[in-house]
Design a protein around this motif. Structure first.
Motif, mmCIF file in Angstrom:
data_model
loop_
_atom_site.group_PDB
_atom_site.id
_atom_site.type_symbol
_atom_site.label_atom_id
_atom_site.label_comp_id
_atom_site.label_asym_id
_atom_site.label_seq_id
_atom_site.Cartn_x
_atom_site.Cartn_y
_atom_site.Cartn_z
ATOM 1 N N GLU A 197 110.348 2.077 59.088
ATOM 2 C CA GLU A 197 109.620 1.298 58.086
ATOM 3 C C GLU A 197 109.389 -0.140 58.569
ATOM 4 N N PHE A 198 108.138 -0.593 58.445
ATOM 5 C CA PHE A 198 107.773 -1.978 58.763
ATOM 6 C C PHE A 198 107.377 -2.664 57.462
ATOM 7 N N ASP A 199 107.720 -3.931 57.304
ATOM 8 C CA ASP A 199 107.211 -4.708 56.163
ATOM 9 C C ASP A 199 105.848 -5.266 56.530
ATOM 10 N N LEU A 200 104.979 -5.347 55.528
ATOM 11 C CA LEU A 200 103.706 -6.040 55.749
ATOM 12 C C LEU A 200 103.869 -7.478 55.265
ATOM 13 N N LYS A 204 104.022 -5.353 51.069
ATOM 14 C CA LYS A 204 104.011 -3.886 51.036
ATOM 15 C C LYS A 204 104.740 -3.337 52.265
ATOM 16 N N LYS A 205 104.901 -2.002 52.307
ATOM 17 C CA LYS A 205 105.617 -1.386 53.427
ATOM 18 C C LYS A 205 104.798 -0.250 54.031
ATOM 19 N N LEU A 234 94.666 -0.736 55.269
ATOM 20 C CA LEU A 234 95.630 -1.503 56.078
ATOM 21 C C LEU A 234 94.993 -2.233 57.255
ATOM 22 N N ILE A 235 93.786 -1.772 57.632
ATOM 23 C CA ILE A 235 93.171 -2.282 58.858
ATOM 24 C C ILE A 235 93.003 -3.803 58.803
ATOM 25 N N GLY A 236 93.481 -4.457 59.847
ATOM 26 C CA GLY A 236 93.364 -5.914 59.924
ATOM 27 C C GLY A 236 94.561 -6.646 59.334
ATOM 28 N N LYS A 237 95.427 -5.913 58.616
ATOM 29 C CA LYS A 237 96.600 -6.568 58.029
ATOM 30 C C LYS A 237 97.672 -6.822 59.093
ATOM 31 N N ALA A 239 101.739 -6.748 60.174
ATOM 32 C CA ALA A 239 103.046 -6.158 59.889
ATOM 33 C C ALA A 239 104.124 -6.935 60.634
ATOM 34 N N ILE A 240 105.361 -6.829 60.133
ATOM 35 C CA ILE A 240 106.481 -7.519 60.781
ATOM 36 C C ILE A 240 107.403 -6.460 61.380
ATOM 37 N N VAL A 241 107.658 -6.583 62.677
ATOM 38 C CA VAL A 241 108.452 -5.564 63.376
ATOM 39 C C VAL A 241 109.924 -5.698 62.976
#
Ligand SMILES: [Zn+2]
Ligand SMILES: [Zn+2]
Length: 429
Positions: A197-200, A204-205, A234-237, A239-241
């Motif tokens: 799971e990655f956080d956006l 969102k996740k 989601l495209i272009g958003k 995410a945090i690894v």
């Protein structure tokens, strides 16, 4: 005339006649029209095989035809006796390993071995009656060819066509060497397919699927298929690894398979060859977290210093602890291993030399159109090859027995120092 053709007596008889009379010798002073053949030098990698006989016979028929028309035929012969295939042959012939012997000694051994086996190798072509001018046998490792090759390197460098760049190559962490594609073997291995799971950034996740959680520190983007309706929004958003907190964009590429895992994959520099393609095509940043010994580096924070396999276990543990590992299942997949030692290969960036030529594609196609093609439809092969060129041409290799790149580097500032053409050939190592 003999009742039965006896090749054992006929062949040597005619071959020595051809040689004595110099029938296939090229006469530079001849007034006749010159017909020259750019003979492709066969690679010195073992004995002659049936494929050689077939392809060189085609050329020979053409050579003989033009000779019969009264033209002066230039049909030289050469041997491509350097690089990986020749190194392999030398290792086999002498039962040694190039890494144990070391560069200097191995080059000497190559030279000795090549000198010994080239005459026998060439005699195969003489035996089948190829009408080459065997008084002009060239070798691609000879000082003359090295000089020529290095001269062109310098010319291209001065034209600004040759440059150095960090580029991904296949690397064996066990043997600690760059390897060629020819040295790869496929192996079916069991591994864990992990849903992580990655956080956006917007809170969102998302869940991505990967077989290489140990590369999280090298994640530079997330990909989804452009037609995958689930992820259109989601495209272009961003995410945090997890664990490493770098921010990555969510991008689309047709190579992302919607049916594999969750349909969201991470692109790491570098997990596999698709990552390499994406890195170039989408102009992604470089985040290398594995070193040449196959250990994680400082980019991997508390996991640095661990070997890839150990790091994998620890990272999975930590993901579980943080409740980021959503699912894990055992799968069998194909991995690339080094044929010599059975180790899984990594893709690591190293500095390589490239020739810039993509701007010349139109010129190449024009040249292709100027040629006479027999049969005509074969032109399409060259044209398609030219059109398909998408990366600059990597001309450097990490080999011992080859033409050295004629360049020195300043110890203090890394500035490139070139030799003068009159000094060639040089070996800066
Ligand atoms: Zn290896
Ligand atoms: Zn300097």
């Amino acid at each position: 005339m003999q009742k039965k053709y006896n090749f054992k007596t006929s062949e040597p008889k005619w071959q020595s006649f051809w040689e004595k009379e110099g029938i296939f010798k090229f006469n530079e002073k001849s007034k006749n029209k010159v017909f020259s053949i750019d003979t492709d030098p066969p690679t010195l990698s073992g004995k002659m095989h049936i494929g050689h006989v077939s392809s060189y016979t085609h050329e020979d028929i053409i050579a003989r035809y033009h000779r019969m028309k009264g033209e002066e035929v230039f049909f030289p012969f050469g041997v491509d006796n350097n690089g990986l295939p020749t190194e392999k042959l030398v290792e086999k012939e002498n039962s040694v390993s190039l890494f144990e012997v070391g560069r200097k000694k191995f080059i000497e051994l190559c030279q000795k071995t090549v000198e010994k086996i080239v005459p026998e190798f060439v005699s195969g072509w003489q035996r089948i009656g190829i009408s080459c001018d065997f008084s002009k046998v060239y070798s691609t490792i000879s000082p003359e060819v090295q000089k020529l090759s290095q001269k062109y390197f310098l010319e291209l460098y001065k034209q600004g066509r040759i440059y150095q760049k960090e580029s991904p190559i296949l690397w064996c962490p066990e043997c600690q060497t760059a390897i060629a594609q020819a040295e790869l073997e496929d192996k079916e291995l069991e591994t864990d397919f992990c849903d992580i799971e990655f956080d956006l950034e917007d809170g969102k996740k998302i869940v991505i699927a990967t077989t290489r959680p140990e590369l999280l520190a090298s994640c530079v983007a997330i990909f989804t298929h452009p037609d995958d309706k689930r992820y259109k929004k989601l495209i272009g958003k961003t995410a945090i690894v997890p664990l490493f907190n770098q921010k990555v964009k969510i991008l689309t590429d047709k190579k992302a398979d919607p049916k594999k895992g969750t349909g969201l994959v991470m692109c790491c520099t570098f997990g596999d060859s698709t990552d390499v393609e994406w890195f170039f095509q989408h102009n992604l940043p470089l985040r290398v977290s594995i070193n040449r010994e196959g250990k994680l580096n400082e980019l991997a924070n508390e996991f640095s210093g661990l070997k890839v396999k150990q790091a994998r276990v620890k990272i999975i543990e930590e993901l579980k602890r943080q409740n980021k590992l959503k699912k894990m299942r055992r799968i069998t997949h194909t991995v690339n291993i080094h044929d010599r030692c059975g180790t899984s290969i990594e893709i690591l960036p190293t500095r390589q030399w490239f020739v810039k030529y993509l701007d010349l594609k139109k010129e190449f196609l024009k040249k292709s159109a100027e040629l006479n093609w027999y049969p005509k439809y074969m032109k399409i092969r060259l044209d398609n090859w030219i059109k398909g060129l998408s990366w600059d041409w990597c001309v450097s290799r990490q080999r011992f027995f080859g033409v050295p790149i004629p360049v020195w580097y300043c110890k203090d500032c890394q500035k490139v120092i070139l030799p003068d053409v009159s000094e060639l050939p040089v070996d800066p190592m």
